[in-house]
Design a protein around this motif. Structure first.
Motif, PDB file in Angstrom:
ATOM      1  N   ARG A   2       0.845  -1.184   0.000  1.00  0.00           N
ATOM      2  CA  ARG A   2       0.000   0.000   0.000  1.00  0.00           C
ATOM      3  C   ARG A   2       0.881   1.234   0.000  1.00  0.00           C
ATOM      4  NH1 ARG A   2      -4.613  -0.375   4.486  1.00  0.00           N
ATOM      5  NH2 ARG A   2      -4.090  -2.384   5.321  1.00  0.00           N
ATOM      6  N   SER A   3       0.289   2.371  -0.365  1.00  0.00           N
ATOM      7  CA  SER A   3       1.053   3.612  -0.309  1.00  0.00           C
ATOM      8  C   SER A   3       0.147   4.777   0.056  1.00  0.00           C
ATOM      9  CB  SER A   3       1.760   3.879  -1.642  1.00  0.00           C
ATOM     10  OG  SER A   3       0.820   4.042  -2.685  1.00  0.00           O
ATOM     11  N   ALA A   4       0.768   5.825   0.592  1.00  0.00           N
ATOM     12  CA  ALA A   4       0.085   7.075   0.914  1.00  0.00           C
ATOM     13  C   ALA A   4       1.039   8.211   0.582  1.00  0.00           C
ATOM     14  CB  ALA A   4      -0.291   7.120   2.388  1.00  0.00           C
ATOM     15  N   ASP A  31      -7.977  13.566   1.241  1.00  0.00           N
ATOM     16  CA  ASP A  31      -8.045  14.885   1.873  1.00  0.00           C
ATOM     17  C   ASP A  31      -7.558  15.933   0.882  1.00  0.00           C
ATOM     18  OD1 ASP A  31      -8.513  16.613   4.194  1.00  0.00           O
ATOM     19  OD2 ASP A  31      -6.349  16.915   4.174  1.00  0.00           O
ATOM     20  N   VAL A  32      -8.278  17.044   0.831  1.00  0.00           N
ATOM     21  CA  VAL A  32      -7.891  18.190   0.014  1.00  0.00           C
ATOM     22  C   VAL A  32      -8.108  19.424   0.872  1.00  0.00           C
ATOM     23  CG1 VAL A  32      -8.369  19.567  -2.045  1.00  0.00           C
ATOM     24  CG2 VAL A  32      -8.568  17.074  -2.144  1.00  0.00           C
ATOM     25  N   ALA A  33      -7.116  20.280   0.959  1.00  0.00           N
ATOM     26  CA  ALA A  33      -7.237  21.551   1.673  1.00  0.00           C
ATOM     27  C   ALA A  33      -6.654  22.632   0.774  1.00  0.00           C
ATOM     28  CB  ALA A  33      -6.506  21.504   3.001  1.00  0.00           C
ATOM     29  N   HIS A  53      -3.010  21.364  -0.175  1.00  0.00           N
ATOM     30  CA  HIS A  53      -2.415  20.040  -0.335  1.00  0.00           C
ATOM     31  C   HIS A  53      -3.474  19.027  -0.748  1.00  0.00           C
ATOM     32  CE1 HIS A  53      -3.829  19.626   3.904  1.00  0.00           C
ATOM     33  NE2 HIS A  53      -4.133  18.408   3.483  1.00  0.00           N
ATOM     34  N   VAL A  54      -2.983  17.933  -1.298  1.00  0.00           N
ATOM     35  CA  VAL A  54      -3.816  16.782  -1.650  1.00  0.00           C
ATOM     36  C   VAL A  54      -3.173  15.560  -1.021  1.00  0.00           C
ATOM     37  CG1 VAL A  54      -4.615  15.297  -3.539  1.00  0.00           C
ATOM     38  CG2 VAL A  54      -4.607  17.779  -3.831  1.00  0.00           C
ATOM     39  N   MET A  55      -3.969  14.783  -0.287  1.00  0.00           N
ATOM     40  CA  MET A  55      -3.490  13.526   0.291  1.00  0.00           C
ATOM     41  C   MET A  55      -4.181  12.379  -0.441  1.00  0.00           C
ATOM     42  SD  MET A  55      -3.581  14.563   4.318  1.00  0.00           S
ATOM     43  CE  MET A  55      -2.933  13.031   4.907  1.00  0.00           C
ATOM     44  N   ALA A  64       0.040   6.067  -4.918  1.00  0.00           N
ATOM     45  CA  ALA A  64      -0.467   7.240  -4.204  1.00  0.00           C
ATOM     46  C   ALA A  64       0.270   8.520  -4.581  1.00  0.00           C
ATOM     47  CB  ALA A  64      -0.401   7.018  -2.704  1.00  0.00           C
ATOM     48  N   ARG A  65       1.574   8.458  -4.690  1.00  0.00           N
ATOM     49  CA  ARG A  65       2.338   9.662  -5.015  1.00  0.00           C
ATOM     50  C   ARG A  65       1.955  10.198  -6.394  1.00  0.00           C
ATOM     51  NH1 ARG A  65       8.904  10.534  -4.987  1.00  0.00           N
ATOM     52  NH2 ARG A  65       8.827  12.633  -5.808  1.00  0.00           N
ATOM     53  N   ALA A  66       1.869   9.323  -7.377  1.00  0.00           N
ATOM     54  CA  ALA A  66       1.505   9.746  -8.724  1.00  0.00           C
ATOM     55  C   ALA A  66       0.106  10.364  -8.749  1.00  0.00           C
ATOM     56  CB  ALA A  66       1.589   8.569  -9.693  1.00  0.00           C
ATOM     57  N   LEU A  67      -0.822   9.791  -7.997  1.00  0.00           N
ATOM     58  CA  LEU A  67      -2.175  10.322  -7.944  1.00  0.00           C
ATOM     59  C   LEU A  67      -2.187  11.708  -7.312  1.00  0.00           C
ATOM     60  CD1 LEU A  67      -5.240  10.206  -8.228  1.00  0.00           C
ATOM     61  CD2 LEU A  67      -5.302   8.877  -6.088  1.00  0.00           C
TER      62      LEU A  67
END
Length: 84
Positions: A2-4, A31-33, A53-55, A64-67
């Motif tokens: 998995r990745s985040a 999450d988006v802020a 930021h986008v999480m 996850a990083r590419a997304l």
């Protein structure tokens, strides 16, 4: 596996933010802020100047990083002087 990941939106220039647009409601985005209209953005000299930021997560692999980076890359910052 998995990745985040988190990706930051840096301002393209200093100025008064009139809006930030783009698609953020994608699967994997958790999450988006974003700074509000009227925020005074500073010069884009470091991550301390970020406008938001986008999480993202990828429960099935390393994506996850590419997304997160793709979503941030699709955001557009408008400034007060850009508004007619």
């Amino acid at each position: 596996m998995r990745s985040a990941a988190i990706a930051f939106l840096l301002p393209p220039k200093a100025g008064l933010v009139a809006g930030i647009t783009g698609e953020t409601g994608q699967p994997g985005v958790v999450d988006v802020a974003l700074k509000p209209v009227g925020h005074r953005a500073g010069d884009p000299t470091s991550n301390n100047s970020y406008l938001g930021h986008v999480m993202a997560v990828d429960h099935g692999g390393p994506g996850a990083r590419a997304l997160a980076e793709a979503v941030v890359g699709g955001l557009a910052v408008r400034y007060r002087e850009d508004v007619a």
